[in-house]
Structure formats: C-alpha cells, structure tokens
Design an enzyme around this catalytic site. Structure first.
Site, PDB file in Angstrom:
ATOM      1  N   ASN B  99      35.110  16.214 -41.476  1.00 29.99           N
ATOM      2  CA  ASN B  99      34.760  15.459 -40.264  1.00 29.99           C
ATOM      3  C   ASN B  99      33.488  14.631 -40.424  1.00 29.99           C
ATOM      4  OD1 ASN B  99      36.889  15.881 -38.584  1.00 29.99           O
ATOM      5  ND2 ASN B  99      35.962  17.549 -37.410  1.00 29.99           N
ATOM      6  N   LEU B 334      38.917  25.875 -39.020  1.00 29.73           N
ATOM      7  CA  LEU B 334      39.242  24.575 -39.613  1.00 29.73           C
ATOM      8  C   LEU B 334      38.130  24.035 -40.518  1.00 29.73           C
ATOM      9  CD1 LEU B 334      40.906  22.884 -36.505  1.00 29.73           C
ATOM     10  CD2 LEU B 334      42.045  23.839 -38.512  1.00 29.73           C
ATOM     11  N   HIS B 335      37.018  24.711 -40.587  1.00 25.36           N
ATOM     12  CA  HIS B 335      35.938  24.340 -41.500  1.00 25.36           C
ATOM     13  C   HIS B 335      35.531  22.876 -41.346  1.00 25.36           C
ATOM     14  CE1 HIS B 335      38.571  27.482 -43.225  1.00 25.36           C
ATOM     15  NE2 HIS B 335      37.451  28.125 -43.226  1.00 25.36           N
ATOM     16  N   CYS B 336      35.561  22.387 -40.111  1.00 23.50           N
ATOM     17  CA  CYS B 336      35.197  20.995 -39.801  1.00 23.50           C
ATOM     18  C   CYS B 336      36.043  19.995 -40.584  1.00 23.50           C
ATOM     19  CB  CYS B 336      33.713  20.731 -40.050  1.00 23.50           C
ATOM     20  SG  CYS B 336      32.654  21.696 -38.975  1.00 23.50           S
ATOM     21  N   ALA B 337      37.241  20.386 -40.965  1.00 24.41           N
ATOM     22  CA  ALA B 337      38.084  19.474 -41.743  1.00 24.41           C
ATOM     23  C   ALA B 337      39.542  19.579 -41.258  1.00 24.41           C
ATOM     24  CB  ALA B 337      37.978  19.795 -43.229  1.00 24.41           C
TER      25      ALA B 337
END
Lengths: 283, 380
Positions: B99, B334-337
C-alpha cells in the site's frame, strides 16, 4: 406427554432434586394502596460452586446446585479444557462447600492461558467473528443432515414448557432440553441458561450421545455464547421461545447452525438455516 | 520462551551497537546536523555523513550525496511518485505491491495518471513476458517491489532492470524488504530510483528511510524548508541530498542506522541471508507436513518471510493464540498489501506471516512449530 416417564429413566431432574432446588420464603405482597398479604412462596436455590481442574481453581459459577458432575464435565469440555471422556479420571463433589474438582489426564495449561482471552484485531484484514481466542479455535461449522418439520419444532418447545415444574413453582429458572425431532431426550434447568446448557453438554459428553441429529431448546435469549457452545459440541439446531442477538445470527450463518427464535404460540422465526426446516411433510 | 517472528515489519532485537549509538546521541551529542559550527553540531554532521557513506556503499551508489534520508520507505516512495509522475503519464506496477505504493498511485490516478498493473503468477513472481509487451508503449515509470513482504518472493529485478533500460524507462525499486539482505548494485543495475526502510534488514531504529535518485532524473521534492545550506536564498537548493532533506533530520535514528549497516557489512549480508532463508525453508517444509496448513511458497525466495494459513481458522485468531498461549509474535492479515493478497488468493482474510531474523534460532523455530501443531491438533 408424561414427564414422570423421563424422570424414572433417570434422564430428567428427579423429584428430589426439584425439591432441593427450591426453598420456601416468607414474603409480603403489597398493592398500590399499601394493602399487604403475608404468604409463603417458593424461590429457586442459588449457590456458588467453584470448579477445579486437577485441584487448580478455574471458575466460580452461580447455579441451582444440582447435576454438578454434568455441570463440571460440560463446562470443562465446552471450554476446551478436556477433549474426551477418557480424559476424566474422576469428579469429586463437595456440595456443602460448593466445590467440584475434576481430575483429568493431559496438560491443560495452554488452554488455561487462553481461557477468556479476548481476541485482538489488528485492523489489517477481515477479522474474526469471535471475541475469545479459544472459541475461535474450537468452534467449527456444524455439518448435519437433520430435517425437522415445523410441527415437530412446535411440539418439542411445548414439551420443554411442560417439563419445568420448577419454573411453574418459582418462575426463577431457565429450561433447556436436548431433543431429536420426535422427542425430548434430556431436560435440565438452572438459574443460569449457560449452566443448563453445560449440564446437557456434560451429560451427552459423559454418555457419548451423538449430537449431529439433535436440537437444543432453551428458554434463554439466543446470544453468541449459546451459538458458540452449540458449535463446539456439534448441535445443528438451536431453538428458543426468546429472541436472537445480531452476533448470534451472524455466527449461526458462519457456523452452519439453524437458529430459531420466538418459538411460542404455534409459530417460530428462523434466523438462519431454513434448509433444515422440512415443510414438505409438515402436518 | 518469548519468540519474535515479525522481522518483516521491523527487525528485533537490534544489535547492541545500534542501541548504544542512538542512546549516545541523545545523551552526549544532541545537536542538529548540518546546522551550526559548534563541536556538537560538527559531530552530528559527521554522524549523518558517515551513515550516508555506509548507506551508499550497501546500495551500490558511488556518490553518497545521491542518498537521501527520509522518515521511512513510504515517504521515499511518495516523494518519487509525486515528484516524477504528471497527469497523462503511464506508470506500471506489479501485482505484488504494498500500500505504500498503491495508495499514492491510487491518489495520482485520481489526478489523471494512468496506472497499470503487471500481472504476477500465483506465487507472486513477475510475468516478464507480459511486462515486456507492456513496456512497448509509452511508459513514464515502472515500480517494482524487490522482495514480497508477504511470502518473500524475489522479483527478477536484474532482468526487469535490463528491459527497462532498453525501453529507456526508469525503474523504481521498492527495496523495503531486501535492503540489507539482497545484494543491490543500484548504479550498476541502472536502477532509476530506490526506496527502502532503515529499520528492517538494515537493523536501524524506526524513523529513517532511504531514497536514491539517479542524477539524470528530475524528481521534484515533496517539501521545501531549512537545510542548513544556502540559507540566504528563499529557493530550495537544487543539489542532492539537500533538495529533498528539509527540516531537522532524525539524528538518533541515523546514528543507529549507521551502526546497523556496519553490523550487516561486518557480519556479512550473505551469512544473514543464508541464516534467515535457511530458517524459512525449514519452516516451510515443516509447516507443509502439518495437515490443514497451507503454505504460500515463492518460486524464488528473497527473504525469510513465510506466509501460511490454518484451514478453517481466521489468520487473526491463529496469531492471537500464538501470542496469548505461547508468547510468539507473528503478523496476521493483509500486511498492508491487499493487492498482493489478491494475487496470492488470500484476500480478504490474509495469512499468518512468520518472518525470522538473524537472531532467530532453530530452537525458536521449533517452539513456533510446536505451538502451531498444538493449535492444529486442538482444532481437531
């Protein structure tokens, strides 16, 4: 239906147990104008009972004080402390002191660390529906082919209502029954709806009764805890004459449980799992 | 036992020298680098210059002044994307981006920049064939993650850089997960811009990011302000790094980062990488043997990051249980992705991510596996 037949089979509360569950109280009944009537009324017994696992104190429950072996077994099984009836080495009950110690094989320290631990959402993905980590681990979707007609559901709820002598005497208990489509198999009552369910769970756990073809009928509200408990022990249908909460409805959807509320006066509301309602052969 | 397996978020524990260097700055130096001529300021300036030299060395940049310090990789990425792209430009990015790339790109798309995704295979590897075709028409910038922050997939950067060079398109490399683990020769590879964190594999404290911009690329600064140089002028200096470094820098962070880079260089990047990737391979293999566990293995591994799910349990719940019952720190979700998780087929619940560091031991890995086996067994 004659409730006495069930009691004789030892699967219901006995008359003696009922007598132990209630106690007389001298009361004064007042009207608005201050007129008073002296009366003796039955009130439900309330006792604190502390559950121990291998002599370690786990929880204190406020309950009616009967079926303590089932209560302990049901609680420890539904909460994940024990897995199989074979784990149980013994249940020691001290009714007077309000203590029950369940001796079990195996190591429950990991479960103890997790018990009542709130799940924490990081906000980085679609999170969990569960608010306790152990519930998330132990609640699995219920797979069952059970089909019940509307008439059977209404009949079993009426059976439950007939069975509670204590409720009629005190209006102070929650009633819970385990039933198959044709009959009530087991009936328990307690001041706490969770306790009554734990007794049922304890009984079926101790006696190895399969639950995938049964329904749980309760007089309590249909909350998330009730759904989670049902999912943990594989009960596919949960019925109440009371209402359901939003989280219970959501959980019923994800756990594949048929959730029925407002079951009274010949009607009921299905919140989830209508595919198990067999309208084809309903009388 | 307490086990930290979230090094892809930030490395922990930091080397002692890092902690001491940051502490020393706060305790004994305490000046603003590049501002003032007193002894403290001179020492502060020297610390920053030393860190810049080491950062340039580890990224394969000859002139340290081409290395810019920011507050994090995200700021470096924003600086490049917003300082380089203009409405009507076409920018390509991979289907594994974080992100930190996707959110600025989405903002730029709303301002008229055309953003196009290069597909990746199910393990996250860039599809070079499609990429080649997409490069044929007018492209202003290519943004690629070097190593995935989800499953450690190593992108074919050398090939991509060569293709970009042939197409005369600058390649912007997101090296947040790779700097300090993968050898990077930014100038030799012809990379246009590079962004990375200082607090992951470079082992520095949080609060410092790094940016490299090739001299021929006219990237506008994200902000203007005091630099301690050419203070008589109201215009921002045009030379690097001052052009991009306005305001007082994070001296304790830079002092720590300097020691972090030294630690990597002295220990040997290969040794650190081999240790972390070795643990990752072991974890992948052992996890694959556990019934009900699905591992998202990369075809080519560039870091020690491993992603998996336990079937039927939300990754967040798995992570909570590992934390609460076993004191094991993993990252879930989601690990910012989210885009990368869509590529891997793990959206919207994401995965459980385990990322060992250089101080993670085999005993730690075994303890984690024991915890996970307990979860799977107890689930039944």
């Amino acid at each position: 239906m004659n409730p006495g037949a069930y009691w004789k089979e030892g699967r219901m509360n006995t008359v003696e147990e009922l007598d132990n569950s209630v106690t007389p109280a001298s009361v004064g009944i007042y009207d608005r104008g201050g007129k008073k009537i002296e009366q003796t009324q039955w009130v439900i017994r309330e006792s604190p009972v502390t559950l121990y696992l291998n002599d370690r104190e786990i929880v204190t429950l406020l309950c009616a004080g009967h079926h303590l072996d089932e209560l302990a077994a049901g609680f420890f099984y539904a909460e994940g402390f024990i897995v199989s009836p074979d784990d149980i080495l013994g249940i020691d009950i001290d009714e007077e002191a309000g203590k029950v110690n369940l001796s079990a094989k195996g190591e429950a320290s990991v479960t103890e660390r997790l018990w009542q631990k709130r799940t924490i959402s990081s906000g980085c993905a679609k999170g969990s529906l569960f608010y306790f980590s152990l519930d998330a681990l132990l609640s699995k979707p219920v797979k069952s082919d059970i089909r019940i007609t509307p008439g059977q559901i209404i009949d079993r709820v009426e059976d439950l209502n007939r069975l509670s002598e204590t409720y009629r005497r005190t209006h102070g208990v929650h009633n819970t029954a385990l039933a198959d489509p044709d009959k009530v198999i087991l009936f328990r009552e307690d001041i706490g709806r969770h306790n009554a369910v734990d007794m049922i769970v304890g009984h079926v756990f101790l006696h190895g009764i399969p639950l995938r073809d049964k329904m749980l009928i309760t007089t309590g509200r249909l909350t998330s805890e009730m759904l989670i408990k049902a999912a943990k022990v594989n009960i596919p249908v949960v019925v109440s004459r009371n209402t359901a909460t939003s989280l219970a409805v959501e959980l019923a959807g994800s756990l594949g449980i048929t959730l029925i509320g407002h079951a009274r006066a010949g009607k009921f509301t299905v919140y989830n799992g209508q595919e198990r309602i067999d309208v084809g052969i309903s009388g | 036992m307490s086990v930290y397996l979230d090094n892809a978020a930030t490395s922990f524990p930091k080397p002692k020298a890092v902690i001491e260097a940051s502490g020393r700055v706060l305790e004994s130096v305490g000046a603003s680098p590049g501002r003032g001529a007193h002894k403290h300021a001179r020492e502060a300036t020297a610390i920053v210059a030393g860190c810049r030299r080491k950062a340039a060395a580890i990224l394969g940049v000859k002139d340290p002044d081409r290395v810019v310090f920011t507050k994090n990789a995200t700021e470096s990425i924003n600086l490049v994307l917003k300082g380089w792209l203009r409405p009507g430009d076409r920018v390509l990015f991979s289907a594994m981006e974080h992100n930190s790339v996707m959110r600025p790109l989405t903002k730029l798309a709303s301002r008229g920049v055309n953003i196009e995704m290069i597909p990746c295979s199910i393990d996250g590897t860039l599809d070079l064939g499609i990429f080649k075709r997409m490069l044929l028409s007018d492209v202003r910038l290519v943004v690629l993650v070097h190593v995935s922050n989800i499953n450690g997939t190593l992108m074919p950067i050398a090939e991509a850089a060569e293709m970009c060079a042939r197409a005369k398109v600058p390649l912007f490399l997101d090296a947040a997960q790779s700097a300090g683990l993968q050898p990077i020769e930014a100038e030799e590879m012809g990379i246009g811009m590079l962004a990375c964190s200082g607090h992951k594999a470079l082992l520095g404290p949080a609060g410092v990011g790094i940016l490299y911009v090739r001299p021929d690329l006219e990237v506008l600064p994200l902000m203007e302000g005091g630099t301690g140089t050419h203070s008589e002028e109201l215009e921002q200096p045009e030379f690097c790094p001052d052009r991009y470094e306005s305001g007082t820098p994070n001296l304790p962070g830079l002092a720590g980062l300097s020691e972090g880079i030294s630690y990597v260089l002295e220990t040997g990047m290969n040794r650190i990488r081999d240790h972390e990737i070795g643990l990752a391979h072991y974890l992948e293999n052992e996890l694959s043997k556990i019934p009900g566990v699905r591992v998202f293995k990369p075809e080519t591994r560039g870091s020690g990051t491993v992603s998996f799910i336990v079937e039927g349990i939300n990754p967040a719940d798995t992570g909570n249980i590992l934390d609460q019952a076993f004191d094991i720190a993993v990252r879930t979700g989601l690990h910012c992705a989210p885009l990368a998780h869509q590529t891997l087929g793990t959206f919207p619940e994401g995965t459980v991510r385990v990322s060992p560091g250089f101080s993670t031991t085999m005993e730690n890995a075994e303890y984690f596996l024991q915890g996970l086996r307990w979860i799977v067994t107890r689930r039944g």
